[in-house]
Design an enzyme around this catalytic site. Structure first.
Site, short mmCIF file in Angstrom:
data_model
loop_
_atom_site.label_atom_id
_atom_site.label_comp_id
_atom_site.label_asym_id
_atom_site.label_seq_id
_atom_site.Cartn_x
_atom_site.Cartn_y
_atom_site.Cartn_z
CG HIS A 1 -2.15 -0.87 0.91
ND1 HIS A 1 -2.41 -2.02 1.58
CD2 HIS A 1 -3.10 -0.75 -0.03
CE1 HIS A 1 -3.51 -2.57 1.08
NE2 HIS A 1 -3.94 -1.82 0.11
CD GLU B 1 -14.80 -6.35 -29.95
OE1 GLU B 1 -13.67 -6.06 -29.54
OE2 GLU B 1 -15.66 -6.86 -29.22
CG ASP C 1 -10.61 -8.09 -30.38
OD1 ASP C 1 -9.63 -8.85 -30.50
OD2 ASP C 1 -11.28 -8.02 -29.34
CB CYS D 1 -13.58 1.64 -25.99
SG CYS D 1 -14.17 0.11 -26.72
C1 PEP Z 1 -10.86 -3.88 -28.47
O1 PEP Z 1 -10.90 -5.00 -28.98
O2 PEP Z 1 -10.40 -2.88 -29.03
C2 PEP Z 1 -11.37 -3.69 -27.09
C3 PEP Z 1 -11.50 -2.49 -26.57
O3 PEP Z 1 -11.67 -4.79 -26.35
P1 PEP Z 1 -10.57 -5.74 -25.69
O4 PEP Z 1 -9.22 -5.09 -25.83
O5 PEP Z 1 -11.00 -5.95 -24.29
O6 PEP Z 1 -10.70 -6.98 -26.53
MG MG Z 2 -12.12 -6.58 -28.14
#
Ligand code: PEP
Ligand code: MG
Length: 550
Positions: free
Chosen positions: A188, A427, A451, A498
């Site tokens: 910690h 994706e 992905d 994302c």
């Molecule tokens: C992605 O595939 O870009 C994604 C955000 O999901 P993960 O990296 O968890 O597969």
């Molecule tokens: Mg993904």
């Protein structure tokens, strides 16, 4: 010049004089001249005072490092009230007629040794926490003080170990960094130091005669230079100045909008893997959570997380975000994320196999447990649900149908729920090609570029030999992103990214010109991304056109 290595907990540089801190050794009486009953009372009074001190420390730490990192002091209070720890103290007092402080010290030493001997590094790190609470109670009982940790002048602190309470109380204006002999990167103390932005090196075999000598703590290269050569010192001074300027600049961006010079505004959200990351999300001033990778809840345990367990986690995240959007991605297990209890078969091509929505649609029991937990949490804030690895409209309709079934069940039970936005991850190349149809089923798209790159370029993202070929800047990917944004907007969906590419500053301008609505990135990337956005002027012609060359 002497060079010693250790383990760095923050990529930063500090330089200045070293200050070696010696903790005052305790001189404790073994035998008590009081009755055992009186010693038990003394212990109980000190224990109560320690719990109050810990509550104060929690409040103090929560202001400095946020409630998540401060929770260590709540854990300390729990350890201090742990029945087996307390029973062993009482038994030493009652059977050996010792003073309360002696009993606390003996029990603390044996408990901390037991933690240190455990195999799990997390449990090993708890050894320091037990030492910390024992020292606190002994100090209260004996009326002693550990001695001043810091001097009057700013210095790099050198100590055998620092307890979490010492760390959080350090005066940052006099602290350049610290070096310890013991400790672990999971402790910690390390977590607090990282959160407080203190450069630190642990596991350094220092020499006490260094006290007062000039040193450089090089967190990038995991080493400390004592009595450094002048040219190294000037190079490090320049590096430190650059670090500080950058940090101050970024801190100054908190509470500022993510808006370009010409007035285009987008949302910058954070990606999280669990409730433990929410403190960082708030500290870095994200406007919401754009990807909560819920599968980590399943990977952490050795059995399916129950509806109650999941509800408690989602509710905590949603409540902590206090009305800001939280996009929970439903279970994305399989491929590189395996949990033994799912009993998944070995597959030749796991990335192309039985994973994510494919598991959820065939294991309705597992899917419904998660959806019910998310719907219940939706009563406590702003929740969106996102389905991963979609390749067809049929999958989205099936997933929505199961969601509606859960909603109807909960409604019949009188369980409160909020409005929930539905989205899909884009994706797979298939989802890009049918984005127009998918957009008519949902309210948002989030591009999973990790992905999407793997499936479009036919490159296994797990294979390090292919790193040189894995090119998320490939025009095929960028054109797919543009196509997805356009299709989403045609049907009134907002579109975000994302995957890791969302944080790439080289492409921020390209994404904004394409009309992206949201970028969801790791908490540490939020402020650098905000800086990049605020420097852009989309009213000027684009500097380059990355979509062109192949
Ligand atoms: C992605 O595939 O870009 C994604 C955000 O999901 P993960 O990296 O968890 O597969
Ligand atoms: Mg993904």
């Amino acid at each position: 010049m002497k060079i010693l290595t250790g383990k760095s907990i923050l990529d930063q540089v500090a330089y200045g004089p070293l200050r070696v801190y010696h903790r005052q050794p305790f001189q404790l009486d073994f035998l008590s001249h009081l009755s055992s009953g009186d010693e038990v009372l003394r212990f109980q009074t000190a224990q109560r005072r320690a719990v109050l001190q810990l509550a104060d420390l929690y409040d103090q730490a929560a202001l400095v490092v946020g409630p998540q990192a401060a929770s260590i002091f709540a854990i300390h209070a729990m350890l201090l009230e742990d029945t087996s720890f307390v029973d062993s103290i009482l038994s030493i007092i009652q059977t050996q007629y010792t003073t309360a402080e002696y009993a606390v010290q003996v029990a603390g030493t044996s408990y901390s040794a037991a933690f240190a001997a455990m195999e799990d590094p997390y449990m090993q790190a708890r050894s320091a926490d037990v030492k910390d609470i024992s020292r606190r109670v002994v100090n209260i009982l004996a009326g002693t003080d550990a001695g001043a940790v810091q001097g009057d002048e700013p210095a790099i602190l050198v100590a055998d170990d620092l307890t979490p309470s010492e760390t959080v109380q350090l005066d940052k204006s006099k602290l350049l960094g610290f070096i310890t002999r013991g400790g672990s990167t999971n402790s910690h103390t390390a977590i607090l130091a990282r959160t407080m932005g203190i450069p630190a090196l642990i596991g350094v075999d220092f020499d006490e005669s260094w006290d007062g000598q000039l040193a450089i703590l090089d967190g990038y290269n995991h080493c400390v230079y004592v009595d450094p050569a002048p040219e190294l010192l000037s190079a490090m001074e320049a590096k430190r100045r650059a670090d500080l300027e950058q940090e101050a600049l970024l801190q100054g961006l908190k509470k500022k909008p993510n808006v370009t010079l010409d007035g285009t505004e987008i949302q910058v959200y954070a990606n999280i893997g669990g409730v433990g990351d929410v403190g960082l999300v708030l500290q870095n001033d994200a406007q919401g959570i754009g990807l909560f990778r819920s599968e980590f809840l399943y990977l952490d345990g050795d059995d399916y997380p129950t509806e109650e367990e999941q509800f408690a986690v989602y509710k905590r995240v949603v409540e902590t975000m206090a009305g800001k959007k939280v996009v929970i991605r439903t279970l994305d297990i399989g491929a590189d994320k395996q949990a033994g209890y799912f009993g998944l078969d070995h597959e030749e091509n796991p990335a192309l196999g039985y994973r994510a929505i494919r598991i959820c649609l065939t294991r309705r029991d597992v899917f419904k447990t998660q959806l019910r937990a998310i719907l219940r949490a939706s009563a406590f804030g702003t929740v969106s649900i996102m389905f991963p690895m979609i390749i067809s409209v049929r999958e989205v309709r099936d997933a929505k149908e199961i969601l509606e079934e859960c909603r109807a069940e909960l409604k019949a039970q009188g369980v409160p729920m909020g409005e929930v936005e539905i989205g899909v991850m884009i994706e797979t190349p298939a989802s890009v090609m049918i984005a127009d149809e998918l957009a008519q089923e949902v309210q948002f798209f989030s591009l999973g570029t990790n992905d999407l790159t793997q499936y479009t370029l036919a490159i296994d993202r797990q294979n390090p030999k292919l790193d040189a070929f894995y090119n998320p800047h490939h025009p095929a990917i960028l054109r797919m992103i543009r196509q997805t944004i356009e299709a989403g907007h045609r049907h009134g969906c907002w579109v975000g990214i994302c995957g890791e590419l969302g944080a790439d500053p080289v492409l921020t301008e390209t994404f904004l010109r394409m009309g992206i609505d949201e970028l969801s990135v790791s908490p540490a990337a939020i402020l650098p991304l905000r800086k990049r956005i605020r420097e852009l002027d989309l009213s000027r012609p684009a500097a380059s056109e990355p979509l062109d060359g192949a």
